[in-house]
Scaffold this active site. Structure first.
Site, PDB file in Angstrom:
ATOM      1  N   GLU A  31      -5.047 -69.272  11.968  1.00 58.71           N
ATOM      2  CA  GLU A  31      -5.547 -67.895  12.137  1.00 58.71           C
ATOM      3  C   GLU A  31      -4.899 -66.972  11.112  1.00 58.71           C
ATOM      4  O   GLU A  31      -3.672 -67.011  10.933  1.00 58.71           O
ATOM      5  CB  GLU A  31      -5.209 -67.443  13.567  1.00 58.71           C
ATOM      6  CG  GLU A  31      -5.641 -66.030  13.907  1.00 58.71           C
ATOM      7  CD  GLU A  31      -5.478 -65.759  15.420  1.00 58.71           C
ATOM      8  OE1 GLU A  31      -5.809 -66.648  16.232  1.00 58.71           O
ATOM      9  OE2 GLU A  31      -5.005 -64.669  15.760  1.00 58.71           O
ATOM     10  N   LYS A  39       3.296 -68.749  16.167  1.00 58.48           N
ATOM     11  CA  LYS A  39       3.355 -67.728  15.130  1.00 58.48           C
ATOM     12  C   LYS A  39       4.029 -68.313  13.890  1.00 58.48           C
ATOM     13  O   LYS A  39       5.127 -68.910  13.989  1.00 58.48           O
ATOM     14  CB  LYS A  39       4.134 -66.510  15.631  1.00 58.48           C
ATOM     15  CG  LYS A  39       3.355 -65.713  16.663  1.00 58.48           C
ATOM     16  CD  LYS A  39       2.087 -65.135  16.060  1.00 58.48           C
ATOM     17  CE  LYS A  39       1.461 -64.094  16.946  1.00 58.48           C
ATOM     18  NZ  LYS A  39       0.203 -63.576  16.380  1.00 58.48           N
TER      19      LYS A  39
HETATM   20  C1  MUC Z   1      -2.214 -62.007  17.253  1.00 61.81           C
HETATM   21  O1  MUC Z   1      -3.067 -62.832  17.534  1.00 61.81           O
HETATM   22  O2  MUC Z   1      -2.133 -61.665  16.090  1.00 61.81           O
HETATM   23  C2  MUC Z   1       0.073 -59.794  17.095  1.00 61.81           C
HETATM   24  C3  MUC Z   1      -0.306 -58.634  16.548  1.00 61.81           C
HETATM   25  C4  MUC Z   1      -1.477 -58.215  17.178  1.00 61.81           C
HETATM   26  O3  MUC Z   1      -2.163 -57.222  16.946  1.00 61.81           O
HETATM   27  O4  MUC Z   1      -1.843 -59.129  18.101  1.00 61.81           O
HETATM   28  C5  MUC Z   1      -0.825 -60.107  18.201  1.00 61.81           C
HETATM   29  C6  MUC Z   1      -1.318 -61.479  18.331  1.00 61.81           C
HETATM   30 MG    MG Z   2      -3.737 -63.166  15.448  1.00 59.82          MG
END
Ligand code: MUC
Ligand code: MG
Length: 366
Positions: free
Chosen positions: A217, A162
């Site tokens: 992403e 993240k």
């Molecule tokens: C992600 O891939 O973003 C965090 C917020 C959500 O909706 O999913 C997670 C993981």
């Molecule tokens: Mg995501």
């Protein structure tokens, strides 16, 4: 095989430690168990994990929309009337997680009724997926420790990191520490949850240019239309669209508009029926797919692996299937096990999920 009853049961299970990311954080899994019963006494199940900060759905809202709108649209229909069910649910815009859990519980009931696993019904490509683990925000040393523990305990060698914090140097330091600590044998990619601007994203990705990332992403919002197209041109890895692609039409817009070059499928968001449409669309458009994680519990992860295993394109890459390990407990009577970095989809029939009645009694909120 007629649907006679739909139940939406709120439950709450604490996390061992909060999962933090650019758009929010999760301390307690406040999910909804959806149960669909047929006139033959078959019971299909799935779970809805609300993400209020992403889609605006809440646990109470999911229960309400299922009880007051969606249940009435499907009760009386046969499990085989899948396009009729899809059309009725699609009349309502939004509420993706509520619709998806209902859709997946219906597929579970269908698989049980026909004697096939959901994976077999969907495509039957394989029975397992490699697992990718999502690392939430922390200091570099703590994130390296967690990744090492996941690798040493479960054999996981793919990590989604993240990012999206300000300033971005803490995130780039984390990714560098992971690469240095874990070596070149692990696969790393990053997810910004829309936290950076397009130019910050470009600068941060340039700074990580030597770290061998596989994907980036949702680094910046898809609504930064020209900025994100410009960013995609700068990157030498595919840009995965995640929360910007809630429907197949969103996928078309993002990919044809040049704002995304790969797609995250989350069964929590598109169920089995719409995930299958997204899969076929991505295949036709020629973009890569990753099975994402909406911070699912074990039942949700079982749904993801059931879908991901069904197709070659979705099982090619590691799926994000392990964050249920961050929870203190779960509802499944027979807990999921990750071995050698892989999770196996159950052979069915249906999803092969059995809910432990004592655990449900302990965690249910109604
Ligand atoms: C992600 O891939 O973003 C965090 C917020 C959500 O909706 O999913 C997670 C993981
Ligand atoms: Mg995501």
């Amino acid at each position: 095989m007629k649907i006679t009853r739909v139940e939406a049961i709120p439950f709450a299970i604490p996390y061992r430690k909060p999962l933090r990311f650019a758009s929010g954080e999760v301390h307690v899994a406040e999910h909804v168990l959806v149960r669909v019963t047929t006139d033959d006494g078959v019971v299909g199940v799935a779970e809805a994990p609300p993400r209020p900060f992403t889609y605006g759905e809440t646990q109470a809202g999911i229960v309400a929309v299922i009880d007051t709108i969606f249940a009435g649209q499907v009760v009386g229909l046969d499990l085989m009337e899948r396009e009729q069910i899809h059309t009725r649910l699609s009349r309502t815009i939004g509420n993706p997680t509520a619709k998806s859990a209902l859709d997946m519980a219906i597929w579970d009931a269908l698989g049980q009724s026909l004697g096939y696993s959901v994976t077999e019904l969907l495509g039957g490509y394989t029975d397992r997926m490699h697992v990718s683990h999502m690392l939430g925000f922390d200091e570099p040393a703590a994130m390296v420790d967690e990744a090492e523990r996941m690798r040493d305990t479960y054999g996981i060698t793919t990590f989604k990191v993240k990012v999206g914090r300000h300033p971005y140097r803490l995130d780039t330091a984390v990714v560098r520490a992971l690469r240095e600590g874990l070596g070149d044998d692990v696969e790393l990619y990053v997810d910004g949850n829309r936290g950076w601007s397009a130019s910050e994203s470009a600068r941060a990705m340039a700074e990580m240019g030597d770290l061998g990332l596989t994907f980036a992403e949702e680094l910046c919002p898809a609504d930064d239309v020209l900025g994100r197209r410009w960013l995609v041109q700068q990157l030498d890895v595919p840009l995965i669209a995640d929360e910007s692609v809630v429907t197949p039409a969103d996928v078309t817009r993002e990919v044809l508009g040049g704002s995304a070059t790969a797609i995250s499928i989350k069964t929590a968001r598109t169920g089995f029926t719409t995930s299958r449409r997204v899969h076929h669309l991505a295949e036709g458009l020629g973009v890569e797919l990753v099975m994402g994680n909406q911070i699912d519990g074990q039942l949700g992860s079982l749904c993801s692996v059931a879908f991901g295993s069904a197709f070659e394109l979705t099982s090619r890459r590691a799926g994000e299937l392990s964050n249920f390990l961050d929870m203190t407990d779960d509802l499944l009577a027979d807990p999921l096990q990750i071995h050698g970095g892989q999770l196996v989809a159950r052979s069915g029939p249906g999803l092969g999920a059995v809910i432990d009645p004592d655990k449900l009694a302990r965690y249910r909120q109604d």
